[in-house]
Design a protein around this motif. Structure first.
Motif, PDB file in Angstrom:
ATOM      1  N   MET A  55      26.340   5.694  -0.095  1.00  0.00           N
ATOM      2  CA  MET A  55      24.893   5.553  -0.164  1.00  0.00           C
ATOM      3  C   MET A  55      24.257   6.870   0.264  1.00  0.00           C
ATOM      4  SD  MET A  55      22.707   2.419   1.471  1.00  0.00           S
ATOM      5  CE  MET A  55      22.652   3.068   3.145  1.00  0.00           C
ATOM      6  N   PRO A  56      23.298   7.404  -0.484  1.00  0.00           N
ATOM      7  CA  PRO A  56      22.729   8.725  -0.153  1.00  0.00           C
ATOM      8  C   PRO A  56      22.184   8.818   1.264  1.00  0.00           C
ATOM      9  CG  PRO A  56      22.013   8.030  -2.329  1.00  0.00           C
ATOM     10  CD  PRO A  56      22.720   6.870  -1.738  1.00  0.00           C
ATOM     11  N   ASP A  57      21.470   7.785   1.720  1.00  0.00           N
ATOM     12  CA  ASP A  57      20.874   7.820   3.061  1.00  0.00           C
ATOM     13  C   ASP A  57      21.942   7.914   4.147  1.00  0.00           C
ATOM     14  OD1 ASP A  57      18.386   7.637   1.941  1.00  0.00           O
ATOM     15  OD2 ASP A  57      18.293   5.453   2.083  1.00  0.00           O
ATOM     16  N   MET A  58      23.087   7.256   3.913  1.00  0.00           N
ATOM     17  CA  MET A  58      24.173   7.321   4.892  1.00  0.00           C
ATOM     18  C   MET A  58      24.783   8.716   4.925  1.00  0.00           C
ATOM     19  SD  MET A  58      25.321   5.092   7.038  1.00  0.00           S
ATOM     20  CE  MET A  58      25.058   3.491   6.301  1.00  0.00           C
ATOM     21  N   ARG A  59      24.839   9.368   3.772  1.00  0.00           N
ATOM     22  CA  ARG A  59      25.336  10.748   3.735  1.00  0.00           C
ATOM     23  C   ARG A  59      24.374  11.675   4.470  1.00  0.00           C
ATOM     24  NH1 ARG A  59      26.329   9.665  -1.908  1.00  0.00           N
ATOM     25  NH2 ARG A  59      28.504   9.125  -2.268  1.00  0.00           N
ATOM     26  N   PHE A  60      23.059  11.443   4.326  1.00  0.00           N
ATOM     27  CA  PHE A  60      22.073  12.248   5.046  1.00  0.00           C
ATOM     28  C   PHE A  60      22.307  12.152   6.556  1.00  0.00           C
ATOM     29  CE2 PHE A  60      18.812  11.451   1.420  1.00  0.00           C
ATOM     30  CZ  PHE A  60      19.476  12.389   0.637  1.00  0.00           C
ATOM     31  N   LEU A  61      22.571  10.930   7.035  1.00  0.00           N
ATOM     32  CA  LEU A  61      22.818  10.729   8.463  1.00  0.00           C
ATOM     33  C   LEU A  61      24.069  11.475   8.910  1.00  0.00           C
ATOM     34  CD1 LEU A  61      22.315   9.317  11.200  1.00  0.00           C
ATOM     35  CD2 LEU A  61      23.588   7.346  10.307  1.00  0.00           C
ATOM     36  N   ALA A  62      25.153  11.357   8.152  1.00  0.00           N
ATOM     37  CA  ALA A  62      26.405  12.024   8.521  1.00  0.00           C
ATOM     38  C   ALA A  62      26.250  13.540   8.516  1.00  0.00           C
ATOM     39  CB  ALA A  62      27.516  11.601   7.557  1.00  0.00           C
ATOM     40  N   VAL A  63      25.547  14.076   7.511  1.00  0.00           N
ATOM     41  CA  VAL A  63      25.342  15.528   7.429  1.00  0.00           C
ATOM     42  C   VAL A  63      24.455  16.016   8.562  1.00  0.00           C
ATOM     43  CG1 VAL A  63      24.285  17.353   6.042  1.00  0.00           C
ATOM     44  CG2 VAL A  63      25.748  15.670   4.946  1.00  0.00           C
ATOM     45  N   ALA A  64      23.384  15.260   8.889  1.00  0.00           N
ATOM     46  CA  ALA A  64      22.474  15.656   9.966  1.00  0.00           C
ATOM     47  C   ALA A  64      23.198  15.716  11.309  1.00  0.00           C
ATOM     48  CB  ALA A  64      21.300  14.683  10.039  1.00  0.00           C
ATOM     49  N   VAL A  65      24.008  14.711  11.588  1.00  0.00           N
ATOM     50  CA  VAL A  65      24.748  14.695  12.860  1.00  0.00           C
ATOM     51  C   VAL A  65      25.797  15.798  12.876  1.00  0.00           C
ATOM     52  CG1 VAL A  65      26.316  13.324  14.295  1.00  0.00           C
ATOM     53  CG2 VAL A  65      24.333  12.241  13.229  1.00  0.00           C
ATOM     54  N   SER A  66      26.478  16.016  11.750  1.00  0.00           N
ATOM     55  CA  SER A  66      27.503  17.049  11.682  1.00  0.00           C
ATOM     56  C   SER A  66      26.910  18.437  11.928  1.00  0.00           C
ATOM     57  CB  SER A  66      28.200  16.994  10.323  1.00  0.00           C
ATOM     58  OG  SER A  66      29.170  18.004  10.212  1.00  0.00           O
ATOM     59  N   ILE A  67      25.757  18.723  11.308  1.00  0.00           N
ATOM     60  CA  ILE A  67      25.117  20.032  11.492  1.00  0.00           C
ATOM     61  C   ILE A  67      24.652  20.206  12.938  1.00  0.00           C
ATOM     62  CG2 ILE A  67      23.096  21.412  10.850  1.00  0.00           C
ATOM     63  CD1 ILE A  67      23.355  20.251   8.037  1.00  0.00           C
ATOM     64  N   GLN A  68      24.085  19.140  13.520  1.00  0.00           N
ATOM     65  CA  GLN A  68      23.620  19.238  14.909  1.00  0.00           C
ATOM     66  C   GLN A  68      24.775  19.451  15.875  1.00  0.00           C
ATOM     67  OE1 GLN A  68      23.954  17.065  17.690  1.00  0.00           O
ATOM     68  NE2 GLN A  68      22.493  18.223  18.955  1.00  0.00           N
ATOM     69  N   GLN A  69      25.904  18.803  15.629  1.00  0.00           N
ATOM     70  CA  GLN A  69      27.059  18.963  16.513  1.00  0.00           C
ATOM     71  C   GLN A  69      27.596  20.392  16.474  1.00  0.00           C
ATOM     72  OE1 GLN A  69      28.554  16.625  18.545  1.00  0.00           O
ATOM     73  NE2 GLN A  69      27.038  15.080  18.045  1.00  0.00           N
ATOM     74  N   LYS A  70      27.449  21.060  15.315  1.00  0.00           N
ATOM     75  CA  LYS A  70      27.985  22.418  15.179  1.00  0.00           C
ATOM     76  C   LYS A  70      26.994  23.497  15.626  1.00  0.00           C
ATOM     77  CE  LYS A  70      31.036  21.186  11.337  1.00  0.00           C
ATOM     78  NZ  LYS A  70      31.317  21.350   9.892  1.00  0.00           N
ATOM     79  N   SER A  71      25.710  23.299  15.298  1.00  0.00           N
ATOM     80  CA  SER A  71      24.722  24.351  15.569  1.00  0.00           C
ATOM     81  C   SER A  71      23.779  24.034  16.714  1.00  0.00           C
ATOM     82  CB  SER A  71      23.905  24.622  14.306  1.00  0.00           C
ATOM     83  OG  SER A  71      23.226  23.447  13.900  1.00  0.00           O
ATOM     84  N   GLY A  72      23.788  22.794  17.211  1.00  0.00           N
ATOM     85  CA  GLY A  72      22.906  22.425  18.305  1.00  0.00           C
ATOM     86  C   GLY A  72      21.528  22.029  17.816  1.00  0.00           C
ATOM     87  N   GLY A  73      20.624  21.729  18.752  1.00  0.00           N
ATOM     88  CA  GLY A  73      19.277  21.299  18.406  1.00  0.00           C
ATOM     89  C   GLY A  73      18.967  19.944  18.999  1.00  0.00           C
ATOM     90  N   ASN A  74      17.716  19.525  18.840  1.00  0.00           N
ATOM     91  CA  ASN A  74      17.263  18.234  19.363  1.00  0.00           C
ATOM     92  C   ASN A  74      17.622  17.138  18.362  1.00  0.00           C
ATOM     93  OD1 ASN A  74      15.836  15.996  20.314  1.00  0.00           O
ATOM     94  ND2 ASN A  74      14.226  17.276  21.192  1.00  0.00           N
ATOM     95  N   LEU A  75      18.667  16.395  18.684  1.00  0.00           N
ATOM     96  CA  LEU A  75      19.153  15.377  17.751  1.00  0.00           C
ATOM     97  C   LEU A  75      18.136  14.260  17.570  1.00  0.00           C
ATOM     98  CD1 LEU A  75      21.442  14.385  15.960  1.00  0.00           C
ATOM     99  CD2 LEU A  75      22.488  13.300  17.955  1.00  0.00           C
ATOM    100  N   ALA A  76      17.389  13.928  18.636  1.00  0.00           N
ATOM    101  CA  ALA A  76      16.393  12.858  18.536  1.00  0.00           C
ATOM    102  C   ALA A  76      15.326  13.202  17.504  1.00  0.00           C
ATOM    103  CB  ALA A  76      15.753  12.604  19.902  1.00  0.00           C
ATOM    104  N   GLU A  77      14.853  14.452  17.509  1.00  0.00           N
ATOM    105  CA  GLU A  77      13.833  14.868  16.540  1.00  0.00           C
ATOM    106  C   GLU A  77      14.399  14.899  15.125  1.00  0.00           C
ATOM    107  OE1 GLU A  77      12.067  18.544  17.608  1.00  0.00           O
ATOM    108  OE2 GLU A  77      11.170  17.785  19.461  1.00  0.00           O
ATOM    109  N   ILE A  78      15.656  15.332  14.996  1.00  0.00           N
ATOM    110  CA  ILE A  78      16.297  15.366  13.673  1.00  0.00           C
ATOM    111  C   ILE A  78      16.412  13.960  13.099  1.00  0.00           C
ATOM    112  CG2 ILE A  78      18.428  15.898  12.439  1.00  0.00           C
ATOM    113  CD1 ILE A  78      18.876  18.168  14.470  1.00  0.00           C
ATOM    114  N   LEU A  79      16.861  13.020  13.934  1.00  0.00           N
ATOM    115  CA  LEU A  79      17.032  11.646  13.465  1.00  0.00           C
ATOM    116  C   LEU A  79      15.694  10.964  13.217  1.00  0.00           C
ATOM    117  CD1 LEU A  79      20.035  10.390  15.646  1.00  0.00           C
ATOM    118  CD2 LEU A  79      20.052  11.259  13.312  1.00  0.00           C
ATOM    119  N   GLU A  80      14.678  11.326  14.003  1.00  0.00           N
ATOM    120  CA  GLU A  80      13.351  10.754  13.767  1.00  0.00           C
ATOM    121  C   GLU A  80      12.820  11.193  12.397  1.00  0.00           C
ATOM    122  OE1 GLU A  80       9.010  10.347  16.022  1.00  0.00           O
ATOM    123  OE2 GLU A  80      10.336  12.037  16.476  1.00  0.00           O
ATOM    124  N   GLY A  81      12.992  12.472  12.071  1.00  0.00           N
ATOM    125  CA  GLY A  81      12.589  12.949  10.743  1.00  0.00           C
ATOM    126  C   GLY A  81      13.388  12.284   9.644  1.00  0.00           C
TER     127      GLY A  81
END
Length: 320
Positions: free
Chosen positions: A211-237
């Protein structure tokens, strides 16, 4: 008008209901997607070991993936994988065989059809009933996943903002969200507890659900784990994007609903008209049935009906 087509329809409906009955008898209410308690928690509350529950759910999730390479069975396997049916492939084949036999017995008792026709229609009804049942289950599960995902992401955002680590937010979603998403996140929580990387588990879930939305979630978490950032704001967006896509999808469905029903009506009306004419005046077509052009004309009409349905389906199949 002969009553045999009605009997055929009644037997097919009975076979279709028999599939659901067998599924509920074997697995009980725990496989219902609208249950308030997801299946993983239900299995844990029954005293099963956490590792045993994890292996059971992972096996159910992956067991139908291998059958997609088999030419004929792949039609069933793809639907079974999307629906996450607890029946194993062997059990599913056995169910089709039993339903084919049941349909054959029903046709033998209820109709005077010849043996070759009954022998051919039995497997067609058994296979068709299982396919329709799986198709319904797959659509219902994918619809529920689309509806649950933004709520689950928002729950993760709230959990992250109060200070919970990401692994704990996954566990909270696994406990608070019902099936089908609750058990999927439960698998991730258990895999992380046994040492698997959480981004790898998310990627596997996204690949299985497709499902595309599930891939968006996996990619967002993967990028945050590697490059850092505010995960709460990323997931809220991400939650806002998913809700916007879902809203747009519903709007497109509403706009194209008239065209869909028009296509169904235009395809079904000639058949209903034919049935009505035969009921009102059974001898109406007797004069033309004896001509050499009757069968070719029927084939042309059927081809136009099929083409009408296919083209109407293509016209309203809008990707969002």
């Amino acid at each position: 008008m002969s009553s045999e087509p009605i009997i055929y329809g009644m037997i097919f409906v009975a076979v279709l209901l028999l599939v659901e009955g067998m599924y509920l008898v074997v697995f009980g209410k725990s496989i219902r997607m609208n249950s308030r308690v997801n299946r993983r928690i239900d299995l844990l509350e029954k005293g099963n070991d956490r590792e045993e529950v994890l292996e059971t759910l992972r096996k159910e999730r992956a067991q139908h993936r291998g059958g997609t390479r088999i030419p004929l069975f792949s039609i069933i396997s793809k639907k079974a994988a999307k629906a996450n049916i607890a029946f194993s492939p062997k059990a599913l084949i056995l169910v089709m065989v039993l339903l084919s036999v049941a349909a054959f017995v029903g046709l033998t008792l209820g109709t005077e059809t010849s043996l070759p026709v009954r022998a051919a229609m039995g497997p067609v009804m058994g296979f068709g009933a299982v396919w329709m049942w799986l198709n319904k289950k797959a659509k219902a599960r994918m619809t529920l996943l689309e509806e649950q995902l933004p709520e689950a992401v928002e729950l993760m955002v709230r959990s992250l903002r109060v200070g919970h680590p990401f692994s704990s937010t996954i566990n909270i979603v696994a406990q608070e969200v019902p099936d089908p998403l609750g058990s999927e996140f439960g698998i991730i929580a258990d895999e992380f507890a046994y040492g698997m990387d959480i981004t790898e588990s998310l990627n596997k879930m996204a690949e299985n659900i497709d499902m595309p939305d599930m891939r968006f979630l996996a990619v967002a978490v993967s990028i945050q784990q590697k490059s850092g950032g505010n995960l709460a704001e990323i997931l809220e967006g991400l939650a806002k994007v998913i809700r916007a896509r879902f809203k747009l999808f519903r709007r497109v469905s509403a706009i194209t609903a008239e065209a869909k029903w028009s296509g169904m009506f235009l395809s079904a009306f000639p058949i209903l008209a034919l049935i009505g004419i035969n009921v009102a005046q059974p001898t109406y077509y007797d004069a033309v049935m004896e001509t050499e052009y009757f069968i070719p004309a029927v084939m042309v009409v059927v081809a136009f009906l099929v083409a009408n349905y296919v083209f109407m389906k293509i016209m309203v199949n809008i990707k969002v």
